[in-house]
Design an enzyme around this catalytic site. Structure first.
Site, short mmCIF file in Angstrom:
data_model
loop_
_atom_site.label_atom_id
_atom_site.label_comp_id
_atom_site.label_asym_id
_atom_site.label_seq_id
_atom_site.Cartn_x
_atom_site.Cartn_y
_atom_site.Cartn_z
N HIS A 57 0.82 -1.21 0.00
CA HIS A 57 0.00 0.00 0.00
C HIS A 57 0.86 1.26 0.00
CE1 HIS A 57 -3.94 -1.91 0.74
NE2 HIS A 57 -3.25 -2.80 1.43
N PRO A 58 0.43 2.27 -0.76
CA PRO A 58 1.11 3.57 -0.66
C PRO A 58 0.66 4.28 0.61
CG PRO A 58 -0.79 3.78 -2.08
CD PRO A 58 -0.70 2.32 -1.71
N GLU A 80 -9.57 4.39 -4.11
CA GLU A 80 -10.02 4.36 -2.72
C GLU A 80 -9.61 5.61 -1.95
OE1 GLU A 80 -9.78 -0.49 -2.74
OE2 GLU A 80 -8.20 0.67 -1.77
N PHE A 111 0.89 3.26 7.74
CA PHE A 111 -0.41 3.39 8.40
C PHE A 111 -1.49 2.90 7.44
CE2 PHE A 111 -4.28 6.04 9.00
CZ PHE A 111 -4.67 5.53 10.23
N ILE A 113 -5.49 1.97 6.60
CA ILE A 113 -6.87 2.23 6.94
C ILE A 113 -7.71 2.05 5.69
CG2 ILE A 113 -6.70 4.71 6.48
CD1 ILE A 113 -8.65 5.17 8.80
N ALA A 115 -9.67 3.43 3.36
CA ALA A 115 -9.83 4.86 3.10
C ALA A 115 -11.07 5.21 2.28
CB ALA A 115 -8.59 5.40 2.39
#
Length: 332
Positions: A57-58, A80, A111, A113, A115
């Site tokens: 993930h970025p 997203e 981090f 989440i 999004a």
């Protein structure tokens, strides 16, 4: 429905996860795929596999690497973050970048989440809330968020494959590709754009253009909006008590509004358009039994609390529904 490792790698960046899902394929329904995915993710993928998935993930607010091992993963990841980027300012992006760096330094991974539908301010708030956690707690939080992302992407994957299969023999290649893109855009729009109004404001505005609480419903088993589902919004008005898990809460709920979802799966106005919503406990209920008589859920109710400090915010409560499962999150 059959898929290969590349398909599942677009849903989750863990090679182990993709391999195990491909071995378990084909799946009769999306629900089967989600249940299998949960078992594999939490019971078969090890720590290294979790970290591999996180690393794919970025950082929130940044674009995926152009050399990402899954082009579809990168495309979905960018979609997203649509709401987050649309609600960002230069200062909020800088603050988000700083906190992302602090988080990475403390925990050793990005981090993570889910999004979809979240504004930059919401993501920042959650990041700051989770930052004090112990590493072992945050590792589990990240794994749970990854599973939410995986479930949303499995829904996209199934809808894309269904369209591809149904149009394979009827459409020329160019038209087939267009139909697949349209199908994905239906899912993507409902996951990443919870309101038809532009979400380009980080500060609160005195005059709203929509009610403070809204919802829409996506039928993930069909890959389309859930049309014609009854929805009602209630508020807890008993000042002597609060609704709780272990007590009967009959008599305290007061109807605020009732509507039926339209062709886009969005409810009509469930409450008045006001600058400040009354703080308190709300319940939004969906008549899933009427919509899908053969399903598992007679109805679905979601209870949430709006605090004094949040009364100027907008609360979008979407429902991703199928006959035997549902997912929700707070959008913006």
């Amino acid at each position: 429905m059959a898929f290969d490792e590349k398909d599942f790698l677009a849903c989750c960046g863990s090679s182990k996860f993709a391999m195990e899902m491909a071995l378990a394929s084909p799946f009769k329904t999306l629900e089967d795929a989600i249940n299998t995915a949960r078992d594999i993710w939490f019971n078969k993928v090890d720590v290294n596999g979790w970290l591999e998935a996180f690393e794919a993930h970025p950082q929130i607010g940044k674009s995926p690497s152009p050399n990402h091992k899954s082009e579809t993963f990168a495309q979905w990841s960018k979609g997203e973050q649509t709401t987050a980027l649309a609600t960002a300012t230069g200062s909020s992006l800088l603050e988000l970048s700083d906190w992302n760096a602090k988080y990475m330094q403390k925990f050793g991974f990005v981090f993570l989440i889910c999004a979809s539908g979240r504004s930059t301010s919401e993501i920042l708030t959650e990041l700051k809330k989770r930052y004090p956690n112990r590493p072992i707690v945050e590792f589990e939080n990240a794994a749970q968020e990854q599973m939410k992302i995986t479930e949303l992407r499995l829904a996209k994957l199934f809808s894309t494959k269904a369209e591809s299969t149904s149009t394979h023999d009827q459409q020329p290649m160019a038209l087939k590709k267009k139909a697949e893109e349209d199908r994905v855009s239906i899912i993507g729009a409902h996951l990443t754009a919870p309101s038809q109004e532009p979400a380009d404001k980080t500060s609160q505005i005195s005059s709203r253009t929509r009610p403070p609480i809204t919802t829409h419903v996506l039928d993930v088993s069909r890959g389309s909006p859930a049309v014609g589902m009854d929805v009602k919004l209630e508020m807890w008005m008993n000042e002597q008590s609060r609704p709780s898990f272990d007590k009967t809460d009959i008599g305290g709920w007061v109807m605020q509004g009732f509507s039926t979802t339209d062709k886009d799966g969005r409810s009509g106005q469930l409450m008045s358009i006001v600058d400040s919503v009354n703080p308190g406990i709300y319940r939004i209920s969906f008549d899933t039994g009427k919509y899908c008589p053969g399903g598992f859920f007679p109805y679905v109710s979601l209870v949430f609390e709006i605090r004094e400090t949040q009364k100027s915010e907008h609360f979008h409560v979407p429902l991703l529904f199928s006959p035997f499962s549902f997912t929700t999150y707070r959008g913006s």
